[in-house]
Design an enzyme around this catalytic site. Sequence first.
Site, PDB file in Angstrom:
ATOM      1  CG  PHE A 501      -1.894  -1.055   1.363  1.00  0.00           C
ATOM      2  CD1 PHE A 501      -3.203  -0.858   0.953  1.00  0.00           C
ATOM      3  CD2 PHE A 501      -1.540  -2.286   1.893  1.00  0.00           C
ATOM      4  CE1 PHE A 501      -4.142  -1.866   1.070  1.00  0.00           C
ATOM      5  CE2 PHE A 501      -2.475  -3.305   2.018  1.00  0.00           C
ATOM      6  CZ  PHE A 501      -3.775  -3.094   1.596  1.00  0.00           C
ATOM      7  CG  ASP A 502       1.058   5.867  -1.648  1.00  0.00           C
ATOM      8  OD1 ASP A 502       2.138   6.104  -1.093  1.00  0.00           O
ATOM      9  OD2 ASP A 502       0.279   6.763  -2.046  1.00  0.00           O
ATOM     10  CE  LYS A 503       2.200   8.500   5.433  1.00  0.00           C
ATOM     11  NZ  LYS A 503       1.215   9.600   5.619  1.00  0.00           N
TER      12      LYS A 503
END
Length: 841
Positions: A501-503
């Site tokens: 996941f990107d944040k």
Amino acid sequence: MSRHRRQIQLCVPDDPSRFAHCEACIQERLRLHAGIRRVGIVRDESGVTVELDYDPAVVTLAEIEREINAAQGCLHPNLGTLIVPVPGMISARAEHLINATLNKLPGVVANASYATRNVRIEFDRRQCPMIDIMRRMEEIGYPADFRHAAPAGAAGGAADTTRGAASAAAGRPTGDKTHRLAAGWNSLFAHPELGFAILGGILLLAGFLVHVLHGPNWVRVALLAGAYIASGRYTGLEAWETIRRFNFNIDVLMFAAAFGAAAIGHYEEGALLLFLFALGNAGEHLALERARKAINSLANLAPDVATLITPDGERTVAVEELKVADRVIVRPFERVPADGEVAEGASAVDQASITGESIPVEKVAGDGVFAGTINGEGRLVVSVSKTASQSTLAKIIKLVEEAQTTKSPTQLFTDSIEKWYVPVVLIGTAALIVAPPLVAGGWQAWFYRSMGFLTAASPCALAIGTPAAILCGIARSARMGVLMKGGVHLENLGRVRAVCFDKTGTLTTGHPTVTDIVPLDGRSEEDLLAWVAALERESNHPLAASIVNEAKARGLSLPTADEIEQIPGQGMRGRVNGVRVAAGHAGMLGESQRSEPMIAAKIDGLTRAGKTLVVVLVDGEPAGLLALADRPRPEASAALDRLRRLGIAKTIMLTGDHRQAAAEIGRQVGVDEVFAELLPEEKLGLIRQQTEKYGRVAMIGDGVNDAPALAYASVGIAMGGASADVAMETADVVLMSSDLNQLPDAIALSRQSRRTIVQNLCIALGVIGIMAPAAALGFVSLGIAVLFHEGSTVVVVLNSLRLLGFKAGGGVAVARRPEPSPVGKESKEGKEAKLQGVGLN
């Protein structure tokens, strides 16, 4: 993989240094794309050409174009792509014939799909004009509906086609008793293959009764001959066309078996074979039509007309006439005619058709709306931001239609089997007719058994099982607000074992909010917030906007502020109610102020939590602290828990944010591992590392900043595609809303689709494996072989249709949750050691 070598001419910048960058970027993006084996770029006096070895059944020219566009290049204007309806393509033979014919034309790559009755044509106008393609389609007996072809860059044609089809379907009489009979007749006329099959069955039954009741033999023969003609109406034509071109397919096998049975006096069984085969084909076409309608109904979401505001008043116009900046009225419970921005009014809008959100979204002035969504009780005035052909809905339709013309790995495998399977069946049948009678005699009995073997061994269910499941899976995902850009991605998503996941904007909301208000001089939180908001409302800084929004959300009345000025690199200062107030970076505090135990403890605690601080001074003395942070999405923790219950082995956060903030978000949402302070190339290195460890890895981000990681991952997933055109262009899968719950829903649907494909293959191969030997050995009659053969075809199609009823949020298989790794505790040295392992440091 079916290899196809092609040269694609490009338009690139004239600047050599800029071209070198484009060349490297184009090669990198294309090499990472599924279905592409080799990439080379040649530049000579004629221009720039990309040389590709690729499989057109897996990757489309439109996908290649999107990758090239993302690398700042573009295709030569003479290259084009069309998705063309072919109403007469109702069999695998037709699909193969169209592919074989069009792919022989210079500069043309075609990929037909009889499950969708569309053909994707990629062509070079200089080598083969469109008129030549149209002529060849007519010559082989499959004229295409080029009037409703959808170009790759604009989905307007497709939208018009499917909207018309859906409208026509909606206009058929249904409902009360007076119209049911008419509806039945209309259905038969709309599906003549079903009508001929039913007629053949009636004639077969009549002939059988004459035989049982010992009626005149000529009546029996006449009725059965009529049954052969009616039931074999379509099968016979397909078989003749196939034989005429010196090919063999399933229709030839069925026709040969039916007339073989008649040749030895088994007239009823031959007629039964053709009747059941025709009935099975008709049922298959009806079932696939239902799946096609599930996709085509997307185009019917957008209204045909809009109420345009003109200087002379209101006027009703076609949606195709709307231009950017036009203002349209959307009355209560009407559909929004175009993508745009609310200019006046407020209402709750049902966006389920685009984003999959089940709850209507409140819209006020300044908010965006999408074509095809349903207005609530309020009246809206919408300023158009996109034309009909460029709307989000139109792009969804285009991408779904592209996806239908590609094939999954399983489908490619079954297609490769079919190429040699039919000749093997014919050889086996011939051997069964000739060899045993030479040894043991009884030619007629063995001929009868060979017809049973020929019928049972025909791979009808094998041929339709996978494309039917893929079609239904893509249709259902589109209705859920998830775009799968092809069968390969639908299958691969179900195979992933780790998700990265990107944040910012993915696991979090993407904008900072006030989390803590700490008064230091005895005043209340509300007073402190109001004073700071009065000062910050003159600033354009994102943190300032968050503070003002928090004050508005609490309903605070802001005091008067004047003499406001910005301190470069520090913050804001001014007079609030006549008192000097400053707010900004912690550096505004003096050393003595920062070292006070209470203030130092507060600052240290908030900083350790990964929060951004705003200090407030009144007349030069510390008055309070405000802490802001990007909050996790409310559904993030539950969505990650569902992923674990689906059996995902590892969830990983990859972010460029600093370690403390990343660790805190990771702790709150519950990811297994956090990597922070990463550059884009470091994210790519970690995706490679996780791929080596887990085999298949999905990466979910915004489709822009994470492009290299999205491209390299087994499945790249863009989130919030309804608000970002680039997300729809770059990823393999697009979640149209910003709801993370769509991710486990998409994975669950993908796994259900894969299970359905496996079930279909087991049914098809099981019937062939049991019934073919049994028929060859005389244990089952020709009639039983026919019944099981056609029954298996109907069963796999009906099994595929179950995917259209897939329930989002359900069907989660429970798996043991893996032990989580420590979150946010990895040292910088440890992280660098991991990155060195993949050659990035």
